[in-house]
Scaffold this motif. Structure first.
Motif, PDB file in Angstrom:
ATOM      1  N   ASN A   6      41.798  34.535  36.750  1.00  0.00           N
ATOM      2  CA  ASN A   6      41.679  35.468  37.865  1.00  0.00           C
ATOM      3  C   ASN A   6      42.684  36.593  37.625  1.00  0.00           C
ATOM      4  N   ARG A   7      42.262  37.586  36.858  1.00  0.00           N
ATOM      5  CA  ARG A   7      43.175  38.677  36.469  1.00  0.00           C
ATOM      6  C   ARG A   7      43.615  39.501  37.678  1.00  0.00           C
ATOM      7  N   ALA A   8      42.811  39.562  38.713  1.00  0.00           N
ATOM      8  CA  ALA A   8      43.201  40.316  39.909  1.00  0.00           C
ATOM      9  C   ALA A   8      44.426  39.680  40.577  1.00  0.00           C
ATOM     10  N   ARG A   9      44.570  38.359  40.434  1.00  0.00           N
ATOM     11  CA  ARG A   9      45.711  37.652  41.041  1.00  0.00           C
ATOM     12  C   ARG A   9      46.733  37.191  40.000  1.00  0.00           C
ATOM     13  N   ASN A  10      46.493  37.564  38.724  1.00  0.00           N
ATOM     14  CA  ASN A  10      47.401  37.195  37.625  1.00  0.00           C
ATOM     15  C   ASN A  10      47.636  35.690  37.563  1.00  0.00           C
ATOM     16  N   ARG A  11      46.521  34.956  37.502  1.00  0.00           N
ATOM     17  CA  ARG A  11      46.671  33.508  37.401  1.00  0.00           C
ATOM     18  C   ARG A  11      45.398  32.849  36.885  1.00  0.00           C
ATOM     19  N   TYR A  12      45.597  31.711  36.245  1.00  0.00           N
ATOM     20  CA  TYR A  12      44.489  30.833  35.874  1.00  0.00           C
ATOM     21  C   TYR A  12      44.301  29.876  37.043  1.00  0.00           C
ATOM     22  N   GLU A  13      43.044  29.624  37.405  1.00  0.00           N
ATOM     23  CA  GLU A  13      42.766  28.796  38.581  1.00  0.00           C
ATOM     24  C   GLU A  13      41.764  27.695  38.272  1.00  0.00           C
ATOM     25  N   LEU A  14      41.958  26.571  38.930  1.00  0.00           N
ATOM     26  CA  LEU A  14      41.001  25.470  38.905  1.00  0.00           C
ATOM     27  C   LEU A  14      40.904  24.937  40.330  1.00  0.00           C
TER      28      LEU A  14
END
Length: 92
Positions: free
Chosen positions: A8-16
């Motif tokens: 999630n580049r908009a939030r600067n994070r990898y998510e699961l």
């Protein structure tokens, strides 16, 4: 369990997201370098290897992108220490 980890580049994070809860690895990017800042796994998802899955995905993605890694996050740093195949990614 969902197998889809997203960047999630908009939030600067990898998510699961699993069972309605989202675990994530926060990062900052500069050209050629990704700094892993913090890993969050909600208590409800603890003990299921989700943090390790996120760490592996994030590190594999850094390799695919030709990025060096700054493991500011203690979880990511410990993961790299336990998995020698990622040590070459760490920025000297």
């Amino acid at each position: 369990m969902s197998d889809e980890i997203i960047d999630n580049r908009a939030r600067n994070r990898y998510e699961l997201t699993v069972d309605g809860f989202t675990a994530h690895v926060d990062y900052a990017r500069k050209p050629g370098v990704i700094t892993f800042i913090h890993t969050i796994v909600p208590e409800q998802l603890g003990g299921r290897g989700i943090g390790s899955r996120l760490a592996q995905f994030a590190l594999d993605d850094a390799r695919r992108n030709g990025e060096k890694v700054i493991p500011q996050c203690s979880f990511i740093a410990a993961y790299i220490k336990r998995h020698a195949e990622y040590q070459d990614l760490v920025l000297a």
